[in-house]
Design an enzyme around this catalytic site. Structure first.
Site, mmCIF file in Angstrom:
data_model
loop_
_atom_site.group_PDB
_atom_site.id
_atom_site.type_symbol
_atom_site.label_atom_id
_atom_site.label_comp_id
_atom_site.label_asym_id
_atom_site.label_seq_id
_atom_site.Cartn_x
_atom_site.Cartn_y
_atom_site.Cartn_z
ATOM 1 N N LEU A 75 45.176 24.133 15.131
ATOM 2 C CA LEU A 75 45.915 25.388 14.914
ATOM 3 C C LEU A 75 45.621 26.053 13.566
ATOM 4 O O LEU A 75 46.497 26.661 12.952
ATOM 5 C CB LEU A 75 47.427 25.153 15.080
ATOM 6 N N ASN A 101 50.451 34.891 19.907
ATOM 7 C CA ASN A 101 50.813 33.489 20.137
ATOM 8 C C ASN A 101 51.437 32.942 18.857
ATOM 9 O O ASN A 101 50.858 33.067 17.784
ATOM 10 C CB ASN A 101 49.545 32.713 20.521
ATOM 11 N N ASN A 129 53.888 28.998 21.741
ATOM 12 C CA ASN A 129 53.084 27.792 21.938
ATOM 13 C C ASN A 129 53.951 26.560 21.710
ATOM 14 O O ASN A 129 54.294 26.230 20.573
ATOM 15 C CB ASN A 129 51.896 27.807 20.967
ATOM 16 N N CYS A 132 50.491 22.675 22.176
ATOM 17 C CA CYS A 132 49.250 22.227 21.540
ATOM 18 C C CYS A 132 49.293 20.712 21.313
ATOM 19 O O CYS A 132 50.215 20.199 20.685
ATOM 20 C CB CYS A 132 49.018 22.930 20.211
ATOM 21 N N GLY A 219 38.087 24.115 29.951
ATOM 22 C CA GLY A 219 36.882 24.499 30.681
ATOM 23 C C GLY A 219 36.945 24.166 32.158
ATOM 24 O O GLY A 219 37.992 23.733 32.679
ATOM 25 N N GLY A 267 39.660 31.563 28.806
ATOM 26 C CA GLY A 267 39.589 30.806 27.553
ATOM 27 C C GLY A 267 38.209 30.334 27.205
ATOM 28 O O GLY A 267 37.375 31.087 26.678
#
Length: 306
Positions: A75, A101, A129, A132, A219, A267
């Site tokens: 972050l 965000n 968020n 994370c 991904g 993303g």
């Protein structure tokens, strides 16, 4: 020839199309301006902002894997004051919605971020968020317990006039319970999924490839998991769902819309093809035209089962 209608509605916000860019993969938008017509996108979710600047985790922080990417950025960001003074002038002029965000180590930090950003012109909404996996405090600690997720959502909603989207972690036993918690807390939408915890090992050195040892996998490898969770959550809550996770092509985006997502975020694909988000917008337009649909909203939740 009439232009295909790609508009979608999330809470009180109307987006020109359902394609947004995911936080942490698109910088503060200016970095991608040479490749993408930003005003063609439905929206941009900027890199996560904390109250104070963060340096993130030590390198190496990114590793490629088969079908995906592991990251443990931690972050890193410029902090709230520099974001407002250095980034917002540009973002106000990109011609699409800007979602910020936000992340914090405590409820008070989330509240302060929400209140300060509500006073800034040009911001359409907040993405909270709580998901994370790469930080030791805050982050996913709020996102793995339904009561905590509800509490942080309620705290943010009480300190902002902006629509609140809460980003969920897949690293839980039942993501629908977390989604119901943030819905009860007042969120206008949920976005999911963030990354899945993973790791990679260098067999020559016998050491982890990431300095943080573990990181978040994103991904194409995670798309089937994300799609399943979006479908489950879309049936569990009444608020709109934004789908995230391995979306690389127009067909990927359509799968998420059919599963019940009102919009999607692109993303990791941005690192492979910087024009991916724009190409998906164009592809959705062709799909609507070729299938003679009244608009892209006709696709949302259109999955046929049984």
């Amino acid at each position: 020839m009439n232009q295909p209608d790609l508009r979608v509605t999330i809470g009180d916000l109307v987006f020109k199309n359902p394609v947004l860019t995911a936080s942490g993969t698109f910088g503060y938008a200016k970095e991608f301006a040479p490749f993408v017509n930003l005003h063609h996108l439905g929206g941009v979710v900027v890199k996560g902002i904390s109250l104070a600047p963060r340096r993130g985790n030590p390198p190496p922080r990114i590793v490629e894997t088969a079908g995906g990417m592991l990251n443990a950025i931690g972050l890193e960001n410029v902090g709230l004051d520099r974001f407002i003074s250095e980034k917002m002038d540009y973002l106000r002029g990109i011609g699409t919605r800007v979602i910020v965000n936000i992340l914090g180590d405590s409820l008070e930090e989330y509240q302060t971020l929400a209140q300060r950003l509500s006073e800034v012109e040009g911001i359409s909404g907040l993405e909270v968020n709580i998901s994370c996996p790469n930080v030791k405090k805050g982050g996913v600690a709020f996102g793995t317990d339904p009561a905590m997720a509800e509490a942080v959502t309620r705290a943010v909603c009480a300190h902002t006039t902006l629509p609140v989207i809460v980003k969920l972690s897949p690293n839980v036993t039942d993501i629908t319970q977390i989604a119901r918690g943030v819905e009860a807390g007042g969120a206008q939408a949920v976005s999911l999924i963030n990354t899945l915890l993973g790791m990679a090992i260098d067999v020559k050195s016998r050491r982890p490839k990431l300095a943080n040892i573990v990181g978040g996998l994103s991904g194409p490898a995670i798309k089937p998991i994300a799609l399943r969770m979006v479908w489950q959550v879309a049936q569990a809550v009444k608020i709109p769902v934004i789908g995230i996770g391995g979306i690389t092509t127009t067909e990927d985006a359509l799968e998420f819309l059919l599963a019940g997502a009102t919009a999607i975020e692109v993303g990791t694909a941005n690192f492979i093809n910087p024009r991916a988000s724009q190409e998906i917008v164009e592809g959705l337009g062709r799909y609507v035209t070729e299938n003679k649909l009244s608009g892209i909203s006709e696709v949302i939740g259109g999955l046929i089962v049984g």
